[in-house]
Design a protein around this motif. Structure first.
Motif, mmCIF file in Angstrom:
data_model
loop_
_atom_site.group_PDB
_atom_site.id
_atom_site.type_symbol
_atom_site.label_atom_id
_atom_site.label_comp_id
_atom_site.label_asym_id
_atom_site.label_seq_id
_atom_site.Cartn_x
_atom_site.Cartn_y
_atom_site.Cartn_z
ATOM 1 N N GLU A 1 0.761 -1.430 -0.111
ATOM 2 C CA GLU A 1 0.042 0.052 0.210
ATOM 3 C C GLU A 1 0.967 1.466 0.092
ATOM 4 N N ILE A 2 1.980 1.042 0.806
ATOM 5 C CA ILE A 2 2.766 2.396 0.855
ATOM 6 C C ILE A 2 4.076 2.412 -0.272
ATOM 7 N N GLY A 3 3.991 1.521 -0.999
ATOM 8 C CA GLY A 3 5.093 1.394 -1.916
ATOM 9 C C GLY A 3 6.669 0.939 -1.449
ATOM 10 N N ALA A 4 6.639 0.356 -0.501
ATOM 11 C CA ALA A 4 7.886 -0.248 0.010
ATOM 12 C C ALA A 4 8.396 -0.977 -0.601
ATOM 13 N N ALA A 5 10.070 -1.040 -0.597
ATOM 14 C CA ALA A 5 10.624 -2.290 -1.129
ATOM 15 C C ALA A 5 10.820 -3.102 -0.480
ATOM 16 N N TYR A 6 10.774 -4.673 -0.636
ATOM 17 C CA TYR A 6 11.022 -5.477 0.240
ATOM 18 C C TYR A 6 11.430 -6.790 -0.234
ATOM 19 N N GLU A 7 11.847 -7.893 0.289
ATOM 20 C CA GLU A 7 12.115 -9.045 -0.091
ATOM 21 C C GLU A 7 11.551 -10.311 0.768
ATOM 22 N N PHE A 8 11.175 -11.119 0.289
ATOM 23 C CA PHE A 8 10.785 -12.596 1.128
ATOM 24 C C PHE A 8 11.549 -13.534 1.260
ATOM 25 N N TYR A 9 11.917 -14.173 2.323
ATOM 26 C CA TYR A 9 12.965 -15.080 2.365
ATOM 27 C C TYR A 9 12.293 -15.947 3.354
ATOM 28 N N ASP A 10 12.873 -17.495 3.100
ATOM 29 C CA ASP A 10 12.411 -18.488 4.297
ATOM 30 C C ASP A 10 13.565 -18.363 5.164
ATOM 31 N N ASP A 11 13.209 -18.812 6.623
ATOM 32 C CA ASP A 11 14.317 -18.736 7.442
ATOM 33 C C ASP A 11 15.613 -19.276 7.332
ATOM 34 N N ASP A 12 15.696 -20.196 6.547
ATOM 35 C CA ASP A 12 17.041 -20.846 6.142
ATOM 36 C C ASP A 12 17.956 -20.024 5.490
ATOM 37 N N ILE A 13 17.286 -18.962 4.644
ATOM 38 C CA ILE A 13 18.054 -18.015 4.094
ATOM 39 C C ILE A 13 18.012 -16.667 4.987
ATOM 40 N N LEU A 14 16.978 -16.356 5.405
ATOM 41 C CA LEU A 14 16.715 -15.086 6.268
ATOM 42 C C LEU A 14 17.771 -14.934 7.405
ATOM 43 N N LEU A 15 17.841 -15.857 8.134
ATOM 44 C CA LEU A 15 18.378 -15.867 9.534
ATOM 45 C C LEU A 15 19.782 -15.659 9.296
ATOM 46 N N PRO A 16 20.518 -16.183 8.476
ATOM 47 C CA PRO A 16 21.946 -16.304 8.191
ATOM 48 C C PRO A 16 22.142 -15.088 7.663
ATOM 49 N N LYS A 17 21.275 -14.458 6.672
ATOM 50 C CA LYS A 17 21.586 -13.014 6.050
ATOM 51 C C LYS A 17 21.399 -11.990 7.197
ATOM 52 N N VAL A 18 20.537 -11.964 8.007
ATOM 53 C CA VAL A 18 20.490 -11.041 9.023
ATOM 54 C C VAL A 18 21.736 -11.110 10.043
#
Length: 437
Positions: A211-228
Motif C-alpha cells: 500500500e505504501i510502495g515500500a521495497a522488500y524481499e521475502f525469504y524463508d528462515d534458512d536464508i533469512l536468518l543467516p543473512k540477518v
C-alpha cells in the motif's frame, strides 16, 4: 503477612530522586538506575540521617517534610533541595557529577532495604522461594544482588512487575478466587516467555508494505536468518518484529532493535543516532540460555531481563590505572570486555536468556550469529524512539525504521533495506516534537 503503608514507599522514594535528577517520574527510574554506576555513593549517610529511618528488619519510615508527593504537585520539597544544595535538575540539561553521585547513593539505599526485607521474609516464613512484583522489582541491579546474596534459592519476578501487571493480577484473582479454580504451578511459569501480545502474519505485513510502495524481499528462515546475522556482524543495526509482542517494559526479541555487542562504537551509535537518547544509557545482551555461564557470572536463567550479572572475568578487558580513575561518562570511552556495547562501566550487564521453547526464531538468529562470530550474544533494546512506546504493528515498525538510523528491518520473513526505500514524508515536524518530549 504485613505491609508498609503509603506514603512510606520505597518506590516513591526512588521516584523522588528520579524527579530530583531531572527524569520523568514513572518512566525515568530505569535511567536513574543506569546512571548510578557513574557516580560514588557519597550521600548514603546523609540520606539515612535525614530522609529515611531504616530498621534492622528492613522496614522503614520516610521523613515526609522532605517530600511533597503526598500533598503537593511535585515529588520533593524545599527542605529536600536545601539538603542537597540545589533545586531539581532541569530536564534535558547537562548531567553533573552531583546527579551521578545522588543516583549511586539512592541505589545503594534501595539495595540495602531490599536485602534486609528479603532476609526478614526468609527468617519469618522459612521458604526458599521468593516471588516479586511492583515497580521496585524492575530494579534489575538490586535483583541481581538479591540473587547473589543466596537468601533465597529461587526468585521469580513478574515480567510486567509495574502497574501494567495489575491486569494479569485482576484476571488471575477472578479465575482463582471467584471462579474457584485450583492453582497449578507449571515449569518454568505460565508467562510463555511473556509473548502474550499481538502477532502479524506475512500476508498482513506485505499488504501494508504494498500500500505504501515500500521495497522488500521475502525469504524463508534458512536464508533469512543467516543473512540477518551476517548484516549484524558487519556493523548494521536491525529492527526486528517477530511473533507475538512482549507484555511488559522489556523488549525480549519480539519487538527489538538488535546489533553486534562486540562493536566498540555500537552503544553510542544506537543511543544517539537510532534511539535519540542519552549516551550513558546501557544496552542489554540477549544470550543463548545454554551459553549464559560462558559469558556471564550467573547460573540461573533470566528470560525477562530482570537480573543484572557480571561479565565473566575471562571476557573482561584489563584497565590501566588512568582508565580506572576516569569520572562520570568519561568511563564510557574505555571498552570493558569482549562485548563492550552491552558491558556497563562496572562490568555488569542486564542479561536476557533466550530459550528455544519460547522464542525459537530469535534463538536461531543467535545461533547463526554465533556461527559467524563465535559470540552467542546480541544487543537487544526496545524497538522504539525515545519518548515513544515500543512498536506493535508493521506500520509502527516501518515508521520507526524510516525515522531512525536503523539499517535493515525484518518483519517475520520480510526483509527491508533502508537504502531501497522510497522517500518517507510525514506531516508536522516530528523530530522537533520528539526532542521536546
Amino acid at each position: 503477612m504485613w505491609q508498609i503503608n503509603f506514603p512510606h514507599s520505597l518506590g516513591l522514594l526512588y521516584s523522588a530522586f528520579t524527579y530530583y535528577t531531572g527524569f520523568r517520574v514513572n518512566s525515568g527510574e530505569y535511567k536513574l538506575m543506569g546512571l548510578a554506576p557513574y557516580g560514588k555513593p557519597r550521600f548514603v549517610q546523609l540520606i539515612k540521617d535525614n530522609l529515611i529511618d531504616i530498621k534492622p528488619d528492613g522496614t522503614f519510615r520516610l521523613r515526609m517534610e522532605y517530600f511533597n508527593y503526598a500533598t503537593g504537585l511535585s515529588m520533593t520539597s524545599v527542605k529536600f533541595h536545601k539538603l542537597f544544595g540545589r533545586g531539581p535538575r532541569r530536564p534535558e540539561s547537562e548531567l553533573t557529577q552531583l546527579d551521578m553521585d545522588i543516583a549511586s547513593s539512592i541505589q545503594v539505599i534501595t539495595e540495602e532495604i531490599l536485602l534486609k526485607l528479603a532476609k526478614t521474609v526468609r527468617d519469618e516464613l522459612g521458604t526458599d522461594n521468593l516471588c516479586m512484583a511492583g515497580g521496585v522489582a524492575l530494579n534489575c541491579v538490586a535483583n541481581g544482588k538479591l540473587h547473589d546474596s543466596g537468601i533465597f534459592k529461587n526468585i521469580w519476578i513478574q515480567p510486567a512487575a509495574g502497574d501494567a501487571g495489575g491486569a494479569l493480577g485482576a484476571a488471575f484473582s477472578a479465575y482463582h478466587m471467584f471462579l474457584g479454580h485450583e492453582r497449578e504451578p507449571i515449569e518454568p511459569d505460565l508467562m510463555k516467555g511473556s509473548y502474550l501480545g499481538t502477532k502479524y502474519e506475512n500476508g498482513e505485513i506485505s499488504n501494508y508494505l504494498d500500500e505504501i510502495g515500500a521495497a522488500y524481499e521475502f525469504y524463508d528462515d534458512d536464508i533469512l536468518l543467516p543473512k540477518v546475522a551476517e548484516a549484524i556482524s558487519k556493523g548494521n543495526v536491525i529492527g526486528w518484529l517477530n511473533g507475538r509482542m512482549e507484555f511488559g517494559p522489556r523488549a525480549l526479541g519480539a519487538r527489538s532493535i538488535i546489533g553486534d555487542p562486540r562493536n566498540t562504537e555500537m552503544q553510542s551509535t544506537m543511543n544517539l543516532k537510532i534511539k535519540y537518547r542519552e549516551s550513558f544509557r546501557p544496552f542489554a545482551p540477549a544470550v543463548k540460555c545454554s551459553a549464559l555461564n560462558d559469558w556471564f557470572e550467573a547460573d540461573y536463567s533470566s528470560p525477562y531481563m530482570l537480573f543484572v550479572a557480571g561479565v565473566k572475568q575471562e571476557k573482561r578487558v584489563s584497565l590501566s590505572m588512568e582508565d580506572e580513575n576516569l569520572f562520570g561518562v568519561e568511563k564510557l570511552k574505555v571498552p570493558k570486555s569482549e562485548i563492550p556495547a552491552v558491558t556497563h562501566v562496572d562490568f555488569s550487564a542486564r542479561v536476557q536468556t533466550v530459550h528455544n521453547e519460547t522464542n525459537p526464531r530469535f534463538y536461531k538468529l543467535l545461533e547463526e550469529f554465533e556461527k559467524i562470530t563465535d559470540c552467542p550474544v546480541l544487543i537487544n533494546t526496545s524497538f522504539n524512539l525515545r519518548g515513544e512506546p515500543i512498536v506493535c504493528s508493521p506500520e509502527d515498525a516501518y515508521r520507526c525504521f524510516m525515522r531512525s538510523g536503523i539499517d535493515y528491518l525484518v518483519m517475520e520473513n520480510i526483509f527491508l533495506a533502508k537504502k531501497d526505500q522510497p522517500l518517507f514524508e510525514e506531516s508536522g515536524n516530528w523530530k522537533e516534537e520528539f526532542v521536546l518530549d
